[in-house]
Design an enzyme around this catalytic site. Structure first.
Site, short mmCIF file in Angstrom:
data_model
loop_
_atom_site.label_atom_id
_atom_site.label_comp_id
_atom_site.label_asym_id
_atom_site.label_seq_id
_atom_site.Cartn_x
_atom_site.Cartn_y
_atom_site.Cartn_z
N ASP A 1 0.84 -1.20 0.00
CA ASP A 1 0.00 0.00 0.00
C ASP A 1 0.88 1.25 0.00
O ASP A 1 1.83 1.35 0.78
CB ASP A 1 -0.89 -0.03 1.24
CG ASP A 1 -2.01 0.99 1.21
OD1 ASP A 1 -2.42 1.38 0.09
OD2 ASP A 1 -2.51 1.37 2.29
N HIS A 2 0.57 2.19 -0.87
CA HIS A 2 1.28 3.47 -0.95
C HIS A 2 2.79 3.29 -1.10
O HIS A 2 3.58 3.87 -0.34
CB HIS A 2 0.97 4.35 0.25
CG HIS A 2 -0.43 4.89 0.25
ND1 HIS A 2 -0.81 5.97 -0.53
CD2 HIS A 2 -1.54 4.48 0.89
CE1 HIS A 2 -2.10 6.20 -0.34
NE2 HIS A 2 -2.57 5.31 0.50
N HIS B 1 -9.77 4.84 -1.29
CA HIS B 1 -8.92 4.94 -0.11
C HIS B 1 -9.65 5.73 0.97
O HIS B 1 -10.56 6.50 0.69
CB HIS B 1 -7.60 5.65 -0.46
CG HIS B 1 -6.61 4.80 -1.17
ND1 HIS B 1 -5.42 4.40 -0.59
CD2 HIS B 1 -6.64 4.23 -2.40
CE1 HIS B 1 -4.75 3.65 -1.45
NE2 HIS B 1 -5.48 3.54 -2.56
N HIS C 1 -7.69 9.83 4.74
CA HIS C 1 -7.16 8.82 5.64
C HIS C 1 -7.38 9.28 7.08
O HIS C 1 -7.30 10.46 7.39
CB HIS C 1 -5.65 8.62 5.40
CG HIS C 1 -5.34 8.03 4.06
ND1 HIS C 1 -4.58 8.68 3.12
CD2 HIS C 1 -5.69 6.84 3.51
CE1 HIS C 1 -4.46 7.92 2.05
NE2 HIS C 1 -5.12 6.80 2.26
N GLY C 2 -7.65 8.32 7.95
CA GLY C 2 -7.88 8.66 9.35
C GLY C 2 -9.34 8.97 9.62
O GLY C 2 -10.23 8.64 8.83
N THR D 1 -8.42 2.53 9.46
CA THR D 1 -8.73 3.27 10.68
C THR D 1 -9.78 2.57 11.53
O THR D 1 -9.64 2.48 12.76
CB THR D 1 -9.18 4.70 10.34
OG1 THR D 1 -8.10 5.38 9.67
CG2 THR D 1 -9.54 5.47 11.60
N ASN E 1 -10.55 0.36 0.73
CA ASN E 1 -9.51 0.24 1.75
C ASN E 1 -10.01 0.63 3.13
O ASN E 1 -10.56 1.72 3.31
CB ASN E 1 -8.32 1.13 1.39
CG ASN E 1 -7.62 0.70 0.11
OD1 ASN E 1 -8.08 -0.20 -0.59
ND2 ASN E 1 -6.52 1.34 -0.19
N ILE E 2 -9.77 -0.25 4.09
CA ILE E 2 -10.17 -0.02 5.48
C ILE E 2 -8.96 -0.23 6.38
O ILE E 2 -8.32 -1.28 6.33
CB ILE E 2 -11.30 -0.99 5.91
CG1 ILE E 2 -12.56 -0.75 5.08
CG2 ILE E 2 -11.58 -0.85 7.41
CD1 ILE E 2 -13.27 0.56 5.37
N SER F 1 -12.82 4.25 5.84
CA SER F 1 -13.30 4.12 7.21
C SER F 1 -14.14 5.34 7.58
O SER F 1 -13.69 6.48 7.45
CB SER F 1 -12.12 4.02 8.19
OG SER F 1 -11.43 2.80 8.03
#
Length: 290
Positions: free
Chosen positions: A85-86, A208, A180-181, A233, A230-231, A211
């Site tokens: 990832d990344h 991405h 993200h987060g 958090t 994508n999960i 969450s």
């Protein structure tokens, strides 16, 4: 059972209007929870190691060996992708591929599009020789990703079309409002742009920072071409909350298995819930046959 790539996995998901979940691994027990959830739900799964956590987890070879050994010991029969990832550079992606990863993401999204395309093509050409799938990103997903803080920059439709045509990638992460987060307030995805990008590129899209996104927005994203979600958090919060509760109930705990197990069980339940939400539960048999 060997790792599989994302290529046919995501093509099938896009065609059948469901999504395969990517769940980031944060250690051995965490990986067991993800694999066990996939086996119980009979769902294909993408187990991902973030580039920024690779050294913390012991390096590319250690991660590949650990996940592979767990699959054998646990008698996992569902399709499992081991994904970087990344990936921060072409060299890091090559290292992952050489260590046995079956899929990589090259993240050149913080560079101008020409440089992003050049990086992505270099990785895609190397990956093709090794039968490995490739994901790229256009635009910038905001928030915090393993300590890296960034702002949101929506993906440009023309740039998305270019990177797909010029690099032959298998999946595209087009930044369209996710972060993200933890979210501050209600997430608001760019569905108009999403529809245009899906139509122009005609490849599986990747969401991405999923969450905390409401289920109705997740479902709409799937209908508009997202086949990978994508999960991370939500799993981390579930683990932390349960572990914190354990210490609040019994501050004298000192055996790691005693205070970590409930948190790992919470991770497994979170993963299972997401697989059902994304529609991938029960799809493992069809993926294996296909």
């Amino acid at each position: 059972m060997a790792f599989v790539t994302m290529k046919h996995l995501l093509a099938e998901a896009k065609r059948e209007h469901y999504a395969v979940g990517q769940f980031n691994i944060n250690g051995l027990q965490w990986t067991k929870a993800i694999l066990q959830a996939a086996q119980k739900e009979q769902s294909p799964v993408i187990a991902a190691a973030s580039d920024r956590l690779v050294d913390y987890l012991g390096g590319f070879k250690t991660i590949s060996a650990m996940v592979g050994a767990l699959m054998e010991e646990m008698a996992i029969t569902v399709p499992v992708v081991l994904h970087l990832d990344h990936g921060s550079s072409a060299e890091r992606c090559r290292q992952a591929i050489d260590a046995g990863f079956s899929s990589v993401m090259i993240d050149g999204s913080h560079h101008p599009i020409d440089e992003n395309i050049a990086m992505t093509k270099e990785v895609a050409d190397y990956a093709a020789k090794h039968g490995v799938s490739v994901e790229a990103e256009v635009g910038t997903v905001g928030g915090m990703e393993d300590g890296l803080v960034g702002g949101v920059r929506y993906a440009d439709v023309a740039e998305c079309e270019r990177i797909v045509k010029e690099t032959n990638i298998d999946a595209l992460a087009a930044a369209l409002g996710s972060v993200h987060g933890k979210y501050q307030g209600e997430p608001n995805l760019g569905f108009k742009e999403m529809e245009a990008i899906s139509r122009m590129t005609d490849i599986p899209l990747v969401l991405h920072g999923a969450s905390g996104i409401p289920q109705e927005q997740i479902k709409k994203a799937i209908t508009l071409g997202h086949a990978k979600i994508n999960i991370n958090t939500e799993c981390m919060v579930a683990w932390t909350d349960e572990t914190r509760r354990m210490f609040q109930k019994n501050g004298d705990l000192y055996e790691p298995r005693g205070y970590m197990t409930p948190g790992i069980e919470a991770v497994e339940e979170t993963v299972r819930s997401k697989m059902r939400e994304f529609g991938s539960a029960g799809k493992a048999v069809k993926q294996q046959v296909g």
